[in-house]
Write a protein that holds these residues in place. Structure first.
Motif, PDB file in Angstrom:
ATOM      1  N   VAL A   1     -23.934   5.322  45.024  1.00  0.00           N
ATOM      2  CA  VAL A   1     -23.896   5.321  43.722  1.00  0.00           C
ATOM      3  C   VAL A   1     -23.925   4.206  42.969  1.00  0.00           C
ATOM      4  CG1 VAL A   1     -22.306   6.342  41.977  1.00  0.00           C
ATOM      5  CG2 VAL A   1     -22.505   7.534  44.162  1.00  0.00           C
ATOM      6  N   THR A   2     -23.212   3.110  43.629  1.00  0.00           N
ATOM      7  CA  THR A   2     -23.067   1.731  42.839  1.00  0.00           C
ATOM      8  C   THR A   2     -24.527   1.345  42.792  1.00  0.00           C
ATOM      9  OG1 THR A   2     -21.075   1.250  43.785  1.00  0.00           O
ATOM     10  CG2 THR A   2     -22.547  -0.752  43.118  1.00  0.00           C
ATOM     11  N   ARG A   3     -25.497   1.325  43.537  1.00  0.00           N
ATOM     12  CA  ARG A   3     -26.956   0.923  43.610  1.00  0.00           C
ATOM     13  C   ARG A   3     -27.721   1.700  42.430  1.00  0.00           C
ATOM     14  NH1 ARG A   3     -29.426  -0.736  49.473  1.00  0.00           N
ATOM     15  NH2 ARG A   3     -27.878  -2.112  50.160  1.00  0.00           N
ATOM     16  N   THR A   4     -27.275   2.985  42.221  1.00  0.00           N
ATOM     17  CA  THR A   4     -27.941   3.872  41.387  1.00  0.00           C
ATOM     18  C   THR A   4     -27.917   3.440  40.013  1.00  0.00           C
ATOM     19  OG1 THR A   4     -28.392   5.472  43.197  1.00  0.00           O
ATOM     20  CG2 THR A   4     -28.612   6.310  40.810  1.00  0.00           C
ATOM     21  N   ILE A   5     -26.697   3.327  39.885  1.00  0.00           N
ATOM     22  CA  ILE A   5     -25.989   2.872  38.521  1.00  0.00           C
ATOM     23  C   ILE A   5     -26.443   1.509  38.231  1.00  0.00           C
ATOM     24  CG2 ILE A   5     -24.207   2.758  36.844  1.00  0.00           C
ATOM     25  CD1 ILE A   5     -22.431   4.751  38.627  1.00  0.00           C
ATOM     26  N   GLU A   6     -26.522   0.599  38.985  1.00  0.00           N
ATOM     27  CA  GLU A   6     -26.774  -0.831  38.651  1.00  0.00           C
ATOM     28  C   GLU A   6     -28.432  -0.705  38.510  1.00  0.00           C
ATOM     29  OE1 GLU A   6     -25.402  -3.102  41.952  1.00  0.00           O
ATOM     30  OE2 GLU A   6     -23.540  -3.611  41.061  1.00  0.00           O
ATOM     31  N   ALA A   7     -29.142  -0.085  39.169  1.00  0.00           N
ATOM     32  CA  ALA A   7     -30.556   0.008  38.894  1.00  0.00           C
ATOM     33  C   ALA A   7     -30.762   0.555  37.587  1.00  0.00           C
ATOM     34  CB  ALA A   7     -31.246   0.955  40.030  1.00  0.00           C
ATOM     35  N   ARG A   8     -30.137   1.464  37.230  1.00  0.00           N
ATOM     36  CA  ARG A   8     -30.100   2.112  35.775  1.00  0.00           C
ATOM     37  C   ARG A   8     -29.940   1.030  34.754  1.00  0.00           C
ATOM     38  NH1 ARG A   8     -31.748   2.717  31.747  1.00  0.00           N
ATOM     39  NH2 ARG A   8     -31.355   4.363  30.003  1.00  0.00           N
TER      40      ARG A   8
ATOM     41  N   PRO B   1     -24.495   3.114  31.093  1.00  0.00           N
ATOM     42  CA  PRO B   1     -23.197   2.604  30.926  1.00  0.00           C
ATOM     43  C   PRO B   1     -23.296   1.057  30.785  1.00  0.00           C
ATOM     44  CG  PRO B   1     -23.689   2.945  33.269  1.00  0.00           C
ATOM     45  CD  PRO B   1     -24.892   3.457  32.455  1.00  0.00           C
ATOM     46  N   LYS B   2     -22.228   0.681  29.769  1.00  0.00           N
ATOM     47  CA  LYS B   2     -22.269  -0.920  29.653  1.00  0.00           C
ATOM     48  C   LYS B   2     -21.329  -1.341  30.862  1.00  0.00           C
ATOM     49  CE  LYS B   2     -17.997  -1.355  26.825  1.00  0.00           C
ATOM     50  NZ  LYS B   2     -17.573  -1.725  25.576  1.00  0.00           N
ATOM     51  N   GLU B   3     -20.524  -0.619  31.521  1.00  0.00           N
ATOM     52  CA  GLU B   3     -19.683  -0.754  32.453  1.00  0.00           C
ATOM     53  C   GLU B   3     -19.182   0.232  33.429  1.00  0.00           C
ATOM     54  OE1 GLU B   3     -15.487  -2.410  31.759  1.00  0.00           O
ATOM     55  OE2 GLU B   3     -16.498  -2.864  29.750  1.00  0.00           O
ATOM     56  N   PHE B   4     -18.795   0.140  34.810  1.00  0.00           N
ATOM     57  CA  PHE B   4     -18.518   1.160  35.333  1.00  0.00           C
ATOM     58  C   PHE B   4     -17.571   0.730  36.511  1.00  0.00           C
ATOM     59  CE2 PHE B   4     -22.070  -0.255  37.784  1.00  0.00           C
ATOM     60  CZ  PHE B   4     -21.844  -0.080  39.122  1.00  0.00           C
ATOM     61  N   SER B   5     -16.656   1.720  37.136  1.00  0.00           N
ATOM     62  CA  SER B   5     -16.004   1.404  38.426  1.00  0.00           C
ATOM     63  C   SER B   5     -15.604   2.270  39.260  1.00  0.00           C
ATOM     64  CB  SER B   5     -14.674   0.536  37.791  1.00  0.00           C
ATOM     65  OG  SER B   5     -13.916   1.710  37.020  1.00  0.00           O
TER      66      SER B   5
ATOM     67  N   LYS C   1     -18.079   3.664  31.168  1.00  0.00           N
ATOM     68  CA  LYS C   1     -17.769   3.068  29.760  1.00  0.00           C
ATOM     69  C   LYS C   1     -19.126   3.084  28.939  1.00  0.00           C
ATOM     70  CE  LYS C   1     -13.541   0.989  30.478  1.00  0.00           C
ATOM     71  NZ  LYS C   1     -12.361  -0.097  30.166  1.00  0.00           N
ATOM     72  N   PHE C   2     -19.321   3.741  27.716  1.00  0.00           N
ATOM     73  CA  PHE C   2     -20.729   3.799  27.068  1.00  0.00           C
ATOM     74  C   PHE C   2     -20.431   3.193  25.657  1.00  0.00           C
ATOM     75  CE2 PHE C   2     -20.699   6.902  30.259  1.00  0.00           C
ATOM     76  CZ  PHE C   2     -21.777   7.032  30.692  1.00  0.00           C
ATOM     77  N   ALA C   3     -21.251   2.378  25.259  1.00  0.00           N
ATOM     78  CA  ALA C   3     -21.267   1.756  23.886  1.00  0.00           C
ATOM     79  C   ALA C   3     -21.678   2.653  23.000  1.00  0.00           C
ATOM     80  CB  ALA C   3     -21.869   0.656  23.706  1.00  0.00           C
ATOM     81  N   GLU C   4     -20.761   2.925  21.823  1.00  0.00           N
ATOM     82  CA  GLU C   4     -21.097   3.913  20.681  1.00  0.00           C
ATOM     83  C   GLU C   4     -20.912   3.287  19.486  1.00  0.00           C
ATOM     84  OE1 GLU C   4     -22.192   6.685  21.663  1.00  0.00           O
ATOM     85  OE2 GLU C   4     -21.480   7.228  23.549  1.00  0.00           O
TER      86      GLU C   4
ATOM     87  N   LYS D   1     -15.981   8.331  30.265  1.00  0.00           N
ATOM     88  CA  LYS D   1     -16.359   9.485  31.039  1.00  0.00           C
ATOM     89  C   LYS D   1     -16.188   9.206  32.595  1.00  0.00           C
ATOM     90  CE  LYS D   1     -19.491  10.980  27.217  1.00  0.00           C
ATOM     91  NZ  LYS D   1     -20.934  11.539  27.059  1.00  0.00           N
ATOM     92  N   GLU D   2     -15.681  10.143  33.048  1.00  0.00           N
ATOM     93  CA  GLU D   2     -15.422  10.280  34.589  1.00  0.00           C
ATOM     94  C   GLU D   2     -16.806  10.913  35.216  1.00  0.00           C
ATOM     95  OE1 GLU D   2     -12.785  11.966  38.357  1.00  0.00           O
ATOM     96  OE2 GLU D   2     -11.783  11.606  36.263  1.00  0.00           O
ATOM     97  N   TYR D   3     -17.477  10.343  35.920  1.00  0.00           N
ATOM     98  CA  TYR D   3     -18.624  10.984  36.726  1.00  0.00           C
ATOM     99  C   TYR D   3     -18.343  11.332  37.978  1.00  0.00           C
ATOM    100  CZ  TYR D   3     -22.218  10.007  33.063  1.00  0.00           C
ATOM    101  OH  TYR D   3     -22.837  10.283  31.769  1.00  0.00           O
ATOM    102  N   GLN D   4     -18.531  12.492  38.515  1.00  0.00           N
ATOM    103  CA  GLN D   4     -18.285  13.019  39.890  1.00  0.00           C
ATOM    104  C   GLN D   4     -19.516  13.241  40.412  1.00  0.00           C
ATOM    105  OE1 GLN D   4     -15.314  16.042  40.321  1.00  0.00           O
ATOM    106  NE2 GLN D   4     -13.693  14.645  39.665  1.00  0.00           N
TER     107      GLN D   4
END
Length: 315
Positions: free
Chosen positions: A190-197, A257-261, A279-282, A289-292
């Motif tokens: 999941v970390t690699r996928t989000i960082e790639a995005r 997302p601008k950041e995630f944990s 976290k998303f910049a609006e 938002k929590e993604y599961q």
């Protein structure tokens, strides 16, 4: 002589119970889901005593000496037994078992892996029926007897999804090396996928996504996909991937997302859940938002097969 007569009487009573349906064998999926040729298909086997008397049987420690699965194609072609099943049945060593008793109205259940019995290698539709020998299978040294037969269970094996690009499809731009999915834990997937995005590295982003499972989140797309030929399905998956990359329909899995944990990771041998706070910049605020993410393991590789999103407020 008395012991032999008593054994014969028990066998006759068992066969009588089979004939009038008072002892029933049933099978069902232990955890029904989408299956592929390499899936571990868990079957729950239940012996039910609907007779007015206590029912006794032997259950082998290695269940292949107590039962079998007959798997057939729509053309009534029987699927070969698995190599492990053949080796076990050919073994001339002692068979260990225990005596089981179930009272009237009771049920005894256990779970077996279909791959331990049948060599299911190709996608398609199959009919499954179980056989159970209450005095062990004839190959285990038991006498001649008729087995208890179960209901017929239908199985659909889907073609393996082209979820991740093959090494020839993708090249890591900064190093020139071929991309391929690695045997890493679910949270790292999941970390690699989000960082790639975040870096717009689309080949890396799609590396661990099961596109077919994600496409099936839409009931309309799933119905259309099922009606397609193999070539039509490939085109649908290619179009689905292009839509995700173009952010058409604003699918939440590609929202930047601008950041995630990583908050929590839970997984068993083949299924996992990774909870991520994103976290998303609006305009004028930040949405949280929590993604599961739901993951399944295929061989040694974990793939993302689905996700849910929970709004957690703003800041």
């Amino acid at each position: 002589m008395k012991r032999a007569f008593f054994s014969f009487a028990l066998t006759a009573l068992a066969l009588l119970c089979f004939a009038d349906g008072s002892i029933n064998l049933s099978i069902r999926y232990y955890d029904k889901r989408v299956y592929y040729p390499d899936s571990d298909i868990a079957i729950k086997v239940s012996v039910t005593n609907a007779s007015p008397s206590t029912y006794r049987f032997k259950l082998a420690e290695n269940r292949v000496y107590s039962m079998d699965f007959d798997v057939r194609t729509p053309a009534n072609r029987q699927i070969d037994a698995s190599d492990s099943f053949k080796r076990a049945r050919a073994d001339s060593g002692p068979v260990f078992y225990r005596d089981v008793s179930i009272e009237p109205g009771e049920e005894y259940s256990f779970v077996e892996s279909l791959s331990s019995y049948s060599a299911l290698k190709d996608p398609g539709t199959y009919a499954i029926q179980a056989s159970f020998w209450p005095d062990l299978a004839p190959s285990a040294g038991a006498g001649s007897q008729s087995p208890l037969l179960s209901n017929v269970l239908m199985l659909s094996l889907r073609p393996m999804p082209p979820a991740a690009p093959t090494p020839l499809d993708s090249i890591k731009l900064e190093t020139g090396e071929l991309l391929h999915p690695e045997a890493i834990p679910p949270d790292e997937v999941v970390t690699r996928t989000i960082e790639a995005r975040q870096r717009s590295r689309w080949n890396e982003f799609f590396l661990y996504l099961d596109l077919e499972s994600l496409l099936r989140r839409s009931a309309e797309l799933a119905r259309s996909y099922d009606r397609q030929s193999d070539e039509g399905r490939r085109r649908m998956l290619d179009n689905f991937r292009a839509d995700l990359q173009g952010n058409k329909g604003a699918d939440p899995i590609v929202t930047l997302p601008k950041e995630f944990s990583i908050e929590e990771t839970r997984y068993t041998a083949d299924h996992g859940i990774v909870s991520v706070l994103e976290k998303f910049a609006e305009k004028g605020y930040t949405s949280i938002k929590e993604y599961q993410y739901e993951l399944e393991r295929r061989g040694d590789i974990w793939f993302i097969v689905g996700y849910t999103v929970i709004n957690k407020g703003t800041e």
